[in-house]
Write a protein that holds these residues in place. Structure first.
Motif, PDB file in Angstrom:
ATOM      1  N   GLU A   1       0.761  -1.332  -0.205  1.00 53.27           N
ATOM      2  CA  GLU A   1      -0.042  -0.118   0.089  1.00 53.27           C
ATOM      3  C   GLU A   1       0.964   1.039  -0.062  1.00 53.27           C
ATOM      4  O   GLU A   1       0.591   2.156  -0.899  1.00 53.27           O
TER       5      GLU A   1
ATOM      6  N   TYR B   1       2.378   1.826  -3.236  1.00 54.84           N
ATOM      7  CA  TYR B   1       1.802   2.416  -4.208  1.00 54.84           C
ATOM      8  C   TYR B   1       1.312   3.995  -4.068  1.00 54.84           C
ATOM      9  O   TYR B   1       1.157   4.726  -4.760  1.00 54.84           O
ATOM     10  N   ASN B   2       1.396   4.147  -2.744  1.00 51.90           N
ATOM     11  CA  ASN B   2       1.399   5.703  -2.193  1.00 51.90           C
ATOM     12  C   ASN B   2       2.668   6.462  -2.745  1.00 51.90           C
ATOM     13  O   ASN B   2       2.266   7.802  -3.406  1.00 51.90           O
TER      14      ASN B   2
END
Length: 402
Positions: free
Chosen positions: A16, A19-20
């Motif tokens: 996550e 991807y941030n």
């Protein structure tokens, strides 16, 4: 504009967060900017690799440790490049050899000497986001080297200088530079800006937000830094040569729980003894910080000083080997100590800073073991168990009332 962005391990700790980071880089790219990204290893990868090495060898060679630890950053940049590609933008990951990032020959704590920028510029011209491994380089033997813990900051600043970047942004898990570690002092205040010199002192004295060598390099080459959070759009803290507003008396309070104290008791009170002591340590590459020498008595004197705790065993070993040459009666050491420092250029024009600091510690019943001062900082050595309380007391005496 050409922008260099550096993201620490916590910023790429999982899918996550990778991807941030990818989305932030793509957004910058779509704003019409060229983007170079420097990444640290994911989360605790470097520590995990060190633990793994320890299961194989009690004393692994520094060369092989560098070879092992360099793999963490290669994982980060390759995965993030994949994420950026999934978001529809061309990206390429490069390691230190592919760039080529030339360093000194030292393993474990190498210094960057030169960066070949041709490959990066070619990839930027091909409209790609370029991701570069932080923390590492290659020496004259074409061996992988690492720059020391926190070295990815230095990689980013070096790239920004070599590429003449328009901006260098350092992303962490906090939204800027604080007057003290908020985990220790919840009332710590975020600084809008700080000078290179004050930031360098804070980083050297234990503040972990920036690698001290990266700050020194930024000052040398005039690279303005912005320290920001990777998890928010807060503006962060600007690190620059000259502040736009009047300097505060105190820029911050730093805590360092890594030192150990060594005392040489009963040294001959004669010229050259201090030179012998610190010369044998320097020959082993051991850095010394706070030094205190007693007044001579009965033909002898004592010298106490601090070293990094990781250097304690090596320090004791070399001192014991030279004990008769150094004329010392015995060696004493103490590991349960910590440094607490106040830093600020405003101290030069404000008398009574030391008195105010010592009063704050006295009011908390905290004993001072050693003291070191300069025009812009005061450092005291205290019991490690009292370090956080000391930092809170000093911060309340200065920053909370500044």
């Amino acid at each position: 504009m050409l922008i260099v962005k550096k993201f620490g391990g916590s910023s790429v700790a999982n899918k996550e967060r990778i991807y941030n980071v990818a989305r932030r880089c793509v957004e910058e790219y779509k704003n019409g900017n060229q983007v170079v990204v420097v990444l640290s290893a994911m989360g605790d990868t470097t520590d995990d690799l060190l633990d793994l090495a320890a299961t194989i060898s009690a004393k692994p060679s520094k060369r092989e440790l560098d070879m092992l630890m360099s793999t963490g950053e290669q994982i980060s940049v390759s995965l993030c490049a994949m994420a950026i590609q999934e978001l529809g933008v061309a990206a390429i990951s490069l390691n230190a050899f592919q760039v080529a990032m030339h360093t000194s020959r030292d393993y474990g704590n190498a210094r960057l000497k030169k960066i070949d920028t041709e490959r990066i510029k070619a990839e930027l011209d091909a409209k790609k986001i370029v991701l570069v491994t932080g923390f590492q380089g290659i020496n004259r033997y074409d061996d992988v080297t690492t720059l020391g813990r926190g070295g990815s900051d230095t990689t980013a600043v070096a790239l920004a200088a070599a590429l003449h970047a328009d901006a260098c942004e350092i992303y962490t898990d906090v939204d800027g530079v604080y007057t003290c570690d908020p985990r220790i002092v919840p009332e710590a205040q975020k600084l809008d800006e700080i000078t290179y010199d004050d930031m360098l002192d804070l980083a050297t004295l234990g503040a972990q937000v920036l690698h001290n060598r990266s700050v020194g390099m930024a000052k040398k080459y005039g690279v303005e830094l912005v320290v920001r959070s990777s998890l928010s759009d807060a503006p962060g803290t600007v690190v620059r040569e000259v502040l736009k507003v009047e300097k505060r008396m105190i820029s911050g309070v730093a805590v360092d729980k890594s030192p150990a104290r060594i005392s040489l008791i009963g040294l001959h009170d004669a010229p050259g003894i201090a030179f012998r002591v610190f010369n044998v340590l320097a020959a082993e590459g051991i850095s010394v910080d706070i030094i205190l020498q007693s007044v001579g008595r009965d033909g002898t004197k004592d010298i106490s000083f601090t070293v990094d705790r990781k250097d304690l065993d090596a320090s004791i070993k070399v001192l014991e080997e030279n004990l008769s040459k150094l004329t010392a009666e015995r060696i004493e050491c103490e590991e349960n100590v910590a440094k607490v420092s106040v830093v600020g250029a405003g101290m030069m024009t404000n008398p009574g800073v030391a008195s105010k600091m010592f009063e704050a510690l006295y009011n908390e019943g905290i004993n001072i073991k050693m003291i070191s001062t300069s025009e812009v900082r005061i450092t005291v050595l205290v019991d490690q168990d009292n370090a956080d309380a000391a930092a809170r007391a000093v911060h309340n005496a200065f920053v909370a009332q500044d």
